[in-house]
Design an enzyme around this catalytic site. Structure first.
Site, mmCIF file in Angstrom:
data_model
loop_
_atom_site.group_PDB
_atom_site.id
_atom_site.type_symbol
_atom_site.label_atom_id
_atom_site.label_comp_id
_atom_site.label_asym_id
_atom_site.label_seq_id
_atom_site.Cartn_x
_atom_site.Cartn_y
_atom_site.Cartn_z
ATOM 1 N N SER A 6 0.827 -1.207 0.000
ATOM 2 C CA SER A 6 0.000 0.000 0.000
ATOM 3 C C SER A 6 0.861 1.256 0.000
ATOM 4 O O SER A 6 1.452 1.621 1.025
ATOM 5 C CB SER A 6 -0.913 -0.009 1.229
ATOM 6 N N HIS A 31 -0.397 -1.211 -4.381
ATOM 7 C CA HIS A 31 -1.782 -0.880 -4.031
ATOM 8 C C HIS A 31 -1.927 0.635 -3.898
ATOM 9 O O HIS A 31 -1.216 1.261 -3.111
ATOM 10 C CB HIS A 31 -2.107 -1.557 -2.704
ATOM 11 N N ASP A 33 -4.412 3.625 -2.882
ATOM 12 C CA ASP A 33 -5.660 3.986 -2.204
ATOM 13 C C ASP A 33 -6.124 5.343 -2.709
ATOM 14 O O ASP A 33 -5.496 6.354 -2.414
ATOM 15 C CB ASP A 33 -5.445 4.027 -0.690
ATOM 16 N N MET A 35 -8.894 8.172 -2.592
ATOM 17 C CA MET A 35 -9.953 8.641 -1.694
ATOM 18 C C MET A 35 -10.447 10.013 -2.158
ATOM 19 O O MET A 35 -9.633 10.858 -2.512
ATOM 20 C CB MET A 35 -9.428 8.721 -0.255
ATOM 21 N N HIS A 64 -7.439 0.761 -5.572
ATOM 22 C CA HIS A 64 -8.564 0.646 -4.627
ATOM 23 C C HIS A 64 -9.318 1.972 -4.638
ATOM 24 O O HIS A 64 -8.869 2.946 -4.036
ATOM 25 C CB HIS A 64 -7.998 0.325 -3.238
ATOM 26 N N MET A 66 -11.870 4.283 -3.433
ATOM 27 C CA MET A 66 -12.786 4.660 -2.355
ATOM 28 C C MET A 66 -13.414 6.001 -2.746
ATOM 29 O O MET A 66 -13.210 7.018 -2.092
ATOM 30 C CB MET A 66 -12.029 4.733 -1.030
ATOM 31 N N MET A 135 -12.698 -5.333 3.421
ATOM 32 C CA MET A 135 -12.036 -4.391 4.308
ATOM 33 C C MET A 135 -12.044 -4.963 5.729
ATOM 34 O O MET A 135 -13.092 -5.399 6.215
ATOM 35 C CB MET A 135 -12.738 -3.027 4.303
ATOM 36 N N ASP A 173 -7.663 -6.042 3.466
ATOM 37 C CA ASP A 173 -7.033 -4.726 3.519
ATOM 38 C C ASP A 173 -7.371 -4.023 4.824
ATOM 39 O O ASP A 173 -8.536 -3.817 5.121
ATOM 40 C CB ASP A 173 -7.547 -3.902 2.332
HETATM 41 C C1 DX5 Z 1 -7.360 2.128 4.174
HETATM 42 C C2 DX5 Z 1 -6.649 1.614 2.958
HETATM 43 C C3 DX5 Z 1 -5.525 0.658 3.255
HETATM 44 C C4 DX5 Z 1 -4.438 1.225 4.175
HETATM 45 C C5 DX5 Z 1 -3.787 0.094 4.922
HETATM 46 O O1 DX5 Z 1 -8.584 2.652 3.826
HETATM 47 O O2 DX5 Z 1 -7.552 0.986 2.082
HETATM 48 O O3 DX5 Z 1 -4.980 0.174 2.051
HETATM 49 O O4 DX5 Z 1 -3.504 1.909 3.468
HETATM 50 O O5 DX5 Z 1 -2.996 0.591 5.926
HETATM 51 P P1 DX5 Z 1 -2.733 -0.255 7.261
HETATM 52 O O6 DX5 Z 1 -2.097 -1.531 6.833
HETATM 53 O O7 DX5 Z 1 -1.834 0.609 8.048
HETATM 54 O O8 DX5 Z 1 -4.065 -0.500 7.890
HETATM 55 ZN ZN ZN Z 2 -6.680 -0.031 0.293
#
Ligand code: DX5
Ligand code: ZN
Length: 219
Positions: A6, A31, A33, A35, A64, A66, A135, A173
């Protein structure tokens, strides 16, 4: 077992070098993320980051999303280098149309479920996806604690995929620590998003973090 690192947990001041170390460490995917400040109360990256990093590595980009209404952004992330596009079932009114659009773009579709979303949300969807992301924390931030109820949820889904003989990747995740990863693997997960409590653990090299995670999921 697939390890997807990630990048929101990486050293953003030297991302190119960090990716080279992750490749050296043998991670399988990167990965991202994404957002939007609406579906989750945080903001991260856009397609430009992927576009800039695409020439740096051959590793598959696991994106991913979101974000609300992901259909609006699929082509831009695909053009920027996304290989997997994972949308949240809770953020999308037209899931089939979205998965079909992802396939048409030549990428692999995946669906993500928040911890509180029941597995029945996957009914009528499993023919259309290559990956299901469960999740194990509420999406939006790194560094959170695992929600224990998600472990039996992983086992339930793994059993269903077995019974239906489906070759679908079961990704987890959120707080995928060495200890939690062992439980998640035993429950049936096959793909692990590695964040702040495994590959990016402070004080460990990326190589040590990846090696310990791989050992943990080997069981
Ligand atoms: C959170 C993300 C994850 C996050 C994981 O919403 O989707 O991918 O980066 O981080 P850790 O492993 O620290 O929970
Ligand atoms: Zn993620």
């Amino acid at each position: 077992m697939i390890i997807s690192a990630s990048l929101m947990c990486a050293d953003l001041t030297r991302l190119g070098e960090d990716i080279a170390e992750l490749e050296q460490a043998g991670v399988d995917w990167l990965h991202f993320d994404i957002m939007d400040g609406h579906f989750v109360p945080n903001l991260t990256f856009g397609p430009d980051l992927l576009r800039n990093l695409r020439p740096v590595t051959e590793l598959p980009f696991d994106v991913h999303l979101m974000i609300e209404e992901p259909l609006r952004y699929l082509d831009r992330f695909r053009e920027a280098g996304a290989d997997l596009l994972v949308v949240h079932a809770e953020a999308c009114g037209h899931l089939q149309r979205t998965f079909a659009a992802i396939r048409d773009l030549g990428a692999q579709p995946g669906v993500a479920l928040n911890p509180s979303t029941p597995l029945s949300a996957l009914d009528h969807l499993l023919d259309d996806v290559d990956l299901v992301l469960l999740m194990t924390v509420n999406p939006g931030y790194a560094g959170q604690q695992l929600i224990p109820a998600t472990i039996p949820k992983i086992a339930q889904l793994a059993e269903r995929l077995r019974q239906e003989r489906r070759e679908i990747i079961l990704q987890v995740d959120g707080n995928v620590s060495f200890e939690n990863a062992a439980q998640m693997a035993a429950a049936g997960a096959t793909c692990f998003v590695a964040g702040s409590s495994s590959v990016f653990t402070p004080g460990l090299t990326r190589e040590e973090g990846a090696r310990r995670l791989r050992e943990a999921v080997k069981g």
